[in-house]
Scaffold this motif. Structure first.
Motif, mmCIF file in Angstrom:
data_model
loop_
_atom_site.group_PDB
_atom_site.id
_atom_site.type_symbol
_atom_site.label_atom_id
_atom_site.label_comp_id
_atom_site.label_asym_id
_atom_site.label_seq_id
_atom_site.Cartn_x
_atom_site.Cartn_y
_atom_site.Cartn_z
ATOM 1 N N THR A 65 19.233 -17.296 29.739
ATOM 2 C CA THR A 65 19.698 -18.286 30.706
ATOM 3 C C THR A 65 21.106 -18.029 31.204
ATOM 4 N N VAL A 66 22.022 -17.714 30.291
ATOM 5 C CA VAL A 66 23.434 -17.598 30.645
ATOM 6 C C VAL A 66 23.720 -16.234 31.265
ATOM 7 N N LEU A 67 24.486 -16.227 32.347
ATOM 8 C CA LEU A 67 24.833 -14.972 32.990
ATOM 9 C C LEU A 67 25.746 -14.148 32.088
ATOM 10 N N PRO A 68 25.456 -12.858 31.907
ATOM 11 C CA PRO A 68 26.278 -12.036 31.020
ATOM 12 C C PRO A 68 27.752 -12.000 31.384
ATOM 13 N N ASN A 69 28.096 -12.121 32.672
ATOM 14 C CA ASN A 69 29.501 -12.048 33.073
ATOM 15 C C ASN A 69 30.212 -13.392 32.944
ATOM 16 N N GLN A 70 29.513 -14.416 32.472
ATOM 17 C CA GLN A 70 30.125 -15.726 32.250
ATOM 18 C C GLN A 70 30.324 -15.876 30.748
ATOM 19 N N ARG A 71 31.522 -15.615 30.276
ATOM 20 C CA ARG A 71 31.740 -15.535 28.844
ATOM 21 C C ARG A 71 33.011 -16.280 28.450
ATOM 22 N N PRO A 72 33.131 -16.660 27.171
ATOM 23 C CA PRO A 72 34.340 -17.341 26.705
ATOM 24 C C PRO A 72 35.565 -16.439 26.789
ATOM 25 N N ARG A 73 36.753 -17.055 26.674
ATOM 26 C CA ARG A 73 37.991 -16.280 26.700
ATOM 27 C C ARG A 73 38.019 -15.310 25.513
ATOM 28 N N LYS A 74 37.768 -15.841 24.313
ATOM 29 C CA LYS A 74 37.631 -15.027 23.109
ATOM 30 C C LYS A 74 36.332 -15.417 22.423
ATOM 31 N N LEU A 75 35.740 -14.459 21.701
ATOM 32 C CA LEU A 75 34.520 -14.770 20.969
ATOM 33 C C LEU A 75 34.470 -13.952 19.681
ATOM 34 N N LEU A 76 34.295 -14.663 18.562
ATOM 35 C CA LEU A 76 34.025 -14.022 17.285
ATOM 36 C C LEU A 76 32.718 -14.586 16.755
ATOM 37 N N TYR A 77 31.714 -13.731 16.698
ATOM 38 C CA TYR A 77 30.367 -14.092 16.245
ATOM 39 C C TYR A 77 30.155 -13.363 14.926
ATOM 40 N N ILE A 78 30.181 -14.114 13.820
ATOM 41 C CA ILE A 78 29.962 -13.537 12.503
ATOM 42 C C ILE A 78 28.510 -13.754 12.092
ATOM 43 N N GLN A 79 27.839 -12.680 11.742
ATOM 44 C CA GLN A 79 26.443 -12.755 11.321
ATOM 45 C C GLN A 79 26.308 -12.114 9.953
ATOM 46 N N ASN A 80 25.890 -12.913 8.947
ATOM 47 C CA ASN A 80 25.713 -12.351 7.615
ATOM 48 C C ASN A 80 24.744 -11.174 7.654
ATOM 49 N N HIS A 81 25.059 -10.129 6.918
ATOM 50 C CA HIS A 81 24.392 -8.830 7.051
ATOM 51 C C HIS A 81 22.899 -8.871 6.736
ATOM 52 N N ASN A 82 22.449 -9.748 5.806
ATOM 53 C CA ASN A 82 21.031 -9.716 5.423
ATOM 54 C C ASN A 82 20.302 -11.024 5.722
ATOM 55 N N ASP A 83 20.807 -11.769 6.661
ATOM 56 C CA ASP A 83 20.149 -12.989 7.130
ATOM 57 C C ASP A 83 19.031 -12.608 8.109
ATOM 58 N N TRP A 84 17.874 -13.311 8.069
ATOM 59 C CA TRP A 84 16.802 -13.001 9.024
ATOM 60 C C TRP A 84 17.228 -13.273 10.463
ATOM 61 N N HIS A 85 18.312 -14.025 10.648
ATOM 62 C CA HIS A 85 18.837 -14.274 11.993
ATOM 63 C C HIS A 85 19.322 -12.995 12.677
ATOM 64 N N VAL A 86 19.640 -11.954 11.899
ATOM 65 C CA VAL A 86 20.109 -10.703 12.500
ATOM 66 C C VAL A 86 19.135 -10.242 13.575
ATOM 67 N N ILE A 87 17.870 -10.108 13.196
ATOM 68 C CA ILE A 87 16.870 -9.548 14.109
ATOM 69 C C ILE A 87 16.381 -10.587 15.124
ATOM 70 N N SER A 88 16.179 -11.823 14.679
ATOM 71 C CA SER A 88 15.572 -12.829 15.555
ATOM 72 C C SER A 88 16.551 -13.447 16.540
ATOM 73 N N HIS A 89 17.841 -13.480 16.200
ATOM 74 C CA HIS A 89 18.800 -14.199 17.036
ATOM 75 C C HIS A 89 20.009 -13.366 17.455
ATOM 76 N N CYS A 90 20.621 -12.659 16.494
ATOM 77 C CA CYS A 90 21.853 -11.949 16.830
ATOM 78 C C CYS A 90 21.604 -10.703 17.671
ATOM 79 N N VAL A 91 20.639 -9.888 17.266
ATOM 80 C CA VAL A 91 20.389 -8.639 18.001
ATOM 81 C C VAL A 91 19.979 -8.895 19.455
ATOM 82 N N PRO A 92 19.088 -9.865 19.754
ATOM 83 C CA PRO A 92 18.799 -10.142 21.170
ATOM 84 C C PRO A 92 20.045 -10.523 21.961
ATOM 85 N N TYR A 93 20.934 -11.311 21.351
ATOM 86 C CA TYR A 93 22.185 -11.684 22.023
ATOM 87 C C TYR A 93 23.064 -10.451 22.219
ATOM 88 N N LEU A 94 23.195 -9.646 21.173
ATOM 89 C CA LEU A 94 24.021 -8.441 21.225
ATOM 90 C C LEU A 94 23.562 -7.503 22.330
#
Length: 437
Positions: free
Chosen positions: A227-256
């Motif tokens: 939904t969100v345009l890639p060029n519309q982003r916060p001033r700074k962003l720190l997204y911490i994703q625990n290394h072995n959480d199932w969210h890595v593949i289902s949520h973080c990687v698609p965003y990345l």
């Protein structure tokens, strides 16, 4: 404005340490236009008999010179034992000494069976729209505004951070980035109670299709990357994703991938020096950082003389998370470009009814390497040991007189399939017959 409402239905949440002043407003517009917004719990009307609850401290709409926090909740534990509204972050704000706004999710109030609602809304109110109206003037009043949250609260912080763009910064951990791809039971509960018309469809085979349609009909965002345009982003962003959480593949990687973050080191992905995704070892699975770690991270990330990359380097050097768990080479990454150099080092062994996956000349979980085992009898699946167990050994189920077919799948930390094999396990009785023949 009416101050100090006494009502069984409007009260500070039961985990707040002290009673606070309660103030009522007819609408978000009335609240944001008021010249004076006293600290306390604000009950803000949103129409149709619903309201939005926020807790403020430190005069966030007028304070200058310090970072200002907006804090979003994750899932509410022990929901049936607790009284809404549910607000988080008072301890973090107290320990930093910064002004803050904590926002409760009104959709959780609809039913005691709903513990998570992603600040999206329900059939009565578009919560995303109301919160954006609340945050926009705050972002204009503050030059160092930070939206903070984990898990479901991380979804909200990311979404509003992108909506506000350069007027806000974001710190999230283990965030969901697509509501519909979260654990089905929680999503269905939210849909069933927030959208009564979905009640008869949440158990259908294509419930996700109906859910997406319902979100579109109400003009809600359910997927940040869709939904969100890639060029519309916060001033700074720190997204911490625990290394072995199932969210890595289902949520973080698609965003990345959507926002085109590039690998800069073990577990470090950047758009630029102030937009960073980091995969440290917080713990096992889906843990939140400890409060002291969150405070340290916020102080570093919000410092005007440090980039987010600088902040992460300091956190790596000072072991903001438990140092005995650090294993940078096993942090998630895309290993497809290694091709045979990786797959040739992976071997499948069998001993009786035990299958072992052996990794040669690499750390066992290099790049997030993980294994899934699936067992079938006559094409019907009878057992599954999924990737997120972290196990490289499998005990094959052995139904009597049935041949079991086992699929072994090895994937990298980004969910790419690297190696696949099928093994057949013939019943012992059949072995004896063949030996006798």
């Amino acid at each position: 404005m009416t101050s100090r409402i006494e009502s069984a239905n409007i009260q500070p949440c039961n985990h707040e340490a002290h009673r606070v002043e309660v103030h009522e407003w007819k609408s978000v517009a009335e609240f944001v236009s008021a010249s004076v917004k006293p600290d306390g719990l604000h009950v803000i009307g949103t129409g149709a008999g619903t309201h939005l609850d926020i807790l403020t401290s430190g005069n966030p709409y007028h304070a200058k010179g310090k970072p200002t926090l907006v804090i979003f909740n994750g899932a509410v534990s022990k929901r049936d034992e607790r009284i809404p509204p549910f607000l988080s972050g008072r301890g973090i704000a107290h320990d930093t000494g910064w002004p803050f706004v904590a926002i409760a999710d009104p959709s959780i109030n609809i039913s005691k069976d709903t513990s998570i609602a992603w600040y999206s809304g329900n059939s009565q109110v578009n919560v995303q729209q109301e919160i954006f109206r609340l945050l926009r003037p705050l972002s204009r009043a503050q030059n160092n505004l930070w939206l903070v949250g984990g898990s479901a609260g991380g979804f909200a912080a990311l979404l509003f951070g992108h909506m506000l763009g350069n007027a806000a910064s974001v710190f999230v951990w283990n965030a969901q980035t697509d509501i519909i791809e979260y654990s089905a039971g929680y999503v269905k509960n939210y849909l069933k109670y927030s959208f009564p018309e979905m009640a008869g469809r949440v158990n259908s085979g294509d419930w996700k299709k109906y859910a997406r349609g319902e979100f579109r009909r109400h003009n809600f965002v359910h997927s940040i990357q869709d939904t969100v345009l890639p060029n519309q982003r916060p001033r700074k962003l720190l997204y911490i994703q625990n290394h072995n959480d199932w969210h890595v593949i289902s949520h973080c990687v698609p965003y990345l991938k959507t926002f085109e973050y590039q690998r800069q080191g073990d577990g470090l992905y950047v758009q630029d020096e102030n937009h960073v995704i980091w995969f440290p070892e917080i713990g096992n699975g889906h843990p939140a950082p400890q409060k002291d770690a969150i405070i340290q991270i916020l102080k570093l990330a919000s410092a005007s003389d440090l980039s987010i990359v600088d902040s992460v380097e300091i956190m790596e050097a000072t072991a903001v998370f438990p140092s005995d768990q650090r294993s940078p080479m096993t942090r998630p990454r895309d290993l497809r470009h290694w091709g045979k150099r990786i797959t040739d080092r992976i071997r499948f062994d069998r001993s009786g009814e035990i299958i072992s996956v052996v990794i040669r000349d690499l750390p066992k979980r290099y790049g997030g390497l993980n294994v899934e085992f699936l067992s079938y009898v006559e094409g019907k699946r009878i057992d599954r040991q999924p990737y997120n167990t972290g196990s490289f050994e499998y005990s094959v189920p052995t139904p009597e007189n049935e041949t079991v077919s086992v699929e072994i799948k090895v994937q990298d930390g980004f969910g790419n399939l690297l190696k696949f094999e099928t093994m057949e396990f013939v019943p012992h009785t059949q072995h004896k017959l063949e030996d006798g023949a």
